[in-house]
Design a protein around this motif. Structure first.
Motif, PDB file in Angstrom:
ATOM      1  N   GLN A  86       0.834  -1.205   0.000  1.00  0.00           N
ATOM      2  CA  GLN A  86       0.000   0.000   0.000  1.00  0.00           C
ATOM      3  C   GLN A  86       0.869   1.256   0.000  1.00  0.00           C
ATOM      4  OE1 GLN A  86      -2.570  -0.540   3.396  1.00  0.00           O
ATOM      5  NE2 GLN A  86      -4.040  -1.749   2.217  1.00  0.00           N
ATOM      6  N   THR A  87       2.003   1.190   0.689  1.00  0.00           N
ATOM      7  CA  THR A  87       2.925   2.330   0.696  1.00  0.00           C
ATOM      8  C   THR A  87       3.501   2.544  -0.700  1.00  0.00           C
ATOM      9  OG1 THR A  87       3.409   1.996   3.039  1.00  0.00           O
ATOM     10  CG2 THR A  87       5.026   3.256   1.773  1.00  0.00           C
ATOM     11  N   ALA A  88       3.801   1.458  -1.409  1.00  0.00           N
ATOM     12  CA  ALA A  88       4.264   1.579  -2.798  1.00  0.00           C
ATOM     13  C   ALA A  88       3.180   2.235  -3.661  1.00  0.00           C
ATOM     14  CB  ALA A  88       4.643   0.209  -3.348  1.00  0.00           C
ATOM     15  N   ASP A  89       1.922   1.853  -3.449  1.00  0.00           N
ATOM     16  CA  ASP A  89       0.821   2.485  -4.188  1.00  0.00           C
ATOM     17  C   ASP A  89       0.735   3.976  -3.871  1.00  0.00           C
ATOM     18  OD1 ASP A  89       0.085   0.087  -5.380  1.00  0.00           O
ATOM     19  OD2 ASP A  89      -1.550  -0.305  -3.959  1.00  0.00           O
ATOM     20  N   THR A  90       0.907   4.323  -2.606  1.00  0.00           N
ATOM     21  CA  THR A  90       0.871   5.734  -2.203  1.00  0.00           C
ATOM     22  C   THR A  90       2.007   6.496  -2.869  1.00  0.00           C
ATOM     23  OG1 THR A  90      -0.182   5.177  -0.095  1.00  0.00           O
ATOM     24  CG2 THR A  90       0.943   7.316  -0.220  1.00  0.00           C
ATOM     25  N   ARG A  91       3.190   5.905  -2.919  1.00  0.00           N
ATOM     26  CA  ARG A  91       4.334   6.536  -3.602  1.00  0.00           C
ATOM     27  C   ARG A  91       3.963   6.869  -5.049  1.00  0.00           C
ATOM     28  NH1 ARG A  91       9.224   6.450  -1.485  1.00  0.00           N
ATOM     29  NH2 ARG A  91      10.132   6.737  -3.528  1.00  0.00           N
ATOM     30  N   ARG A  92       3.400   5.890  -5.758  1.00  0.00           N
ATOM     31  CA  ARG A  92       3.035   6.112  -7.160  1.00  0.00           C
ATOM     32  C   ARG A  92       1.979   7.207  -7.285  1.00  0.00           C
ATOM     33  NH1 ARG A  92       4.017   0.682  -7.360  1.00  0.00           N
ATOM     34  NH2 ARG A  92       1.892   0.040  -6.887  1.00  0.00           N
ATOM     35  N   ALA A  93       0.972   7.154  -6.430  1.00  0.00           N
ATOM     36  CA  ALA A  93      -0.118   8.137  -6.495  1.00  0.00           C
ATOM     37  C   ALA A  93       0.377   9.552  -6.207  1.00  0.00           C
ATOM     38  CB  ALA A  93      -1.233   7.756  -5.529  1.00  0.00           C
ATOM     39  N   LEU A  94       1.419   9.671  -5.393  1.00  0.00           N
ATOM     40  CA  LEU A  94       1.962  10.995  -5.069  1.00  0.00           C
ATOM     41  C   LEU A  94       3.051  11.435  -6.057  1.00  0.00           C
ATOM     42  CD1 LEU A  94       2.208  10.762  -1.155  1.00  0.00           C
ATOM     43  CD2 LEU A  94       0.469  11.949  -2.538  1.00  0.00           C
ATOM     44  N   GLY A  95       3.318  10.593  -7.054  1.00  0.00           N
ATOM     45  CA  GLY A  95       4.322  10.947  -8.065  1.00  0.00           C
ATOM     46  C   GLY A  95       5.750  10.801  -7.586  1.00  0.00           C
ATOM     47  N   MET A  96       5.957   9.997  -6.548  1.00  0.00           N
ATOM     48  CA  MET A  96       7.316   9.772  -6.030  1.00  0.00           C
ATOM     49  C   MET A  96       7.989   8.715  -6.896  1.00  0.00           C
ATOM     50  SD  MET A  96       6.304   9.704  -2.007  1.00  0.00           S
ATOM     51  CE  MET A  96       7.833  10.158  -1.230  1.00  0.00           C
ATOM     52  N   GLY A  97       9.288   8.778  -6.991  1.00  0.00           N
ATOM     53  CA  GLY A  97      10.029   7.830  -7.818  1.00  0.00           C
ATOM     54  C   GLY A  97      10.074   6.439  -7.222  1.00  0.00           C
ATOM     55  N   SER A  98      10.562   5.528  -8.025  1.00  0.00           N
ATOM     56  CA  SER A  98      10.732   4.142  -7.590  1.00  0.00           C
ATOM     57  C   SER A  98      11.808   4.064  -6.525  1.00  0.00           C
ATOM     58  CB  SER A  98      11.145   3.291  -8.795  1.00  0.00           C
ATOM     59  OG  SER A  98      11.526   2.006  -8.380  1.00  0.00           O
TER      60      SER A  98
END
Length: 183
Positions: free
Chosen positions: A169-181
């Motif tokens: 879920q944290t990885a999903d949040t990263r993507r949704a916030l436009g944070m890099g891999s």
């Protein structure tokens, strides 16, 4: 000689780094950001995972929820969150991160990200120590959990899977916030 307790404990300790690597780039503001269609935010997830690990560790080692990390109301009932519950700069309020609670983006209701990570890491260490110190028969003891009965060793595995789910879920949040891999 490696025992099943050693493996379970090492897996709990690895949860610190495995979830922790997804925290790169988050700060106190983005840590309480909950993008649309996602179930929670990073700081809530750290407190939620820590609280559930402490509940299981307490069943193993007989200890309580650490008062330095959690505010626990006398009437706190897992699964029945108090919607007015609020933590502070050092502690989560148990009900604010309990199963069924609703995360809020108000940062004053939770510890800051660095402290939330300390609490999560401490819970990983506690459950690992509890497992290492428990005899096999204690880990085989079954308790009520989630509408059924589970042995404590099964609950430790369940907590590790639970931590992994929240890492996703944290990885999903990263993507949704436009944070890099993180890779």
């Amino acid at each position: 000689m490696l025992t099943s307790r050693d493996v379970l404990a090492a897996a709990a300790e690895q949860s610190k780094a495995l979830l922790g690597r997804y925290l790169k780039g988050f700060d106190d503001a983005s840590g309480v950001a909950q993008p649309p269609s996602l179930p929670n935010h990073v700081i809530w997830a750290l407190g939620h995972c820590a609280a559930t690990m402490h509940r299981v560790a307490g069943e193993i080692d007989g200890g309580r929820m650490p008062e330095g990390d959690f505010i626990v109301s006398p009437a706190a009932v897992p699964g029945k969150p108090d919607l007015a519950a609020r933590g502070d700069a050092r502690r989560f309020h148990f009900e604010s991160v309990a199963f069924g609670s609703a995360p809020t983006s108000d940062p004053s209701r939770y510890p800051p990200l660095a402290r939330a990570r300390e609490i999560y890491d401490g819970a990983c260490d506690r459950i690992a120590a509890a497992v290492r110190g428990a005899p096999d028969e204690a880990l085989a003891r079954k308790i009520p959990w989630g509408g059924g009965q589970q042995s404590l060793w099964e609950l430790v595995l369940r907590m590790l899977f639970h931590n992994g789910m929240h890492a996703g879920q944290t990885a999903d949040t990263r993507r949704a916030l436009g944070m890099g891999s993180i890779m």
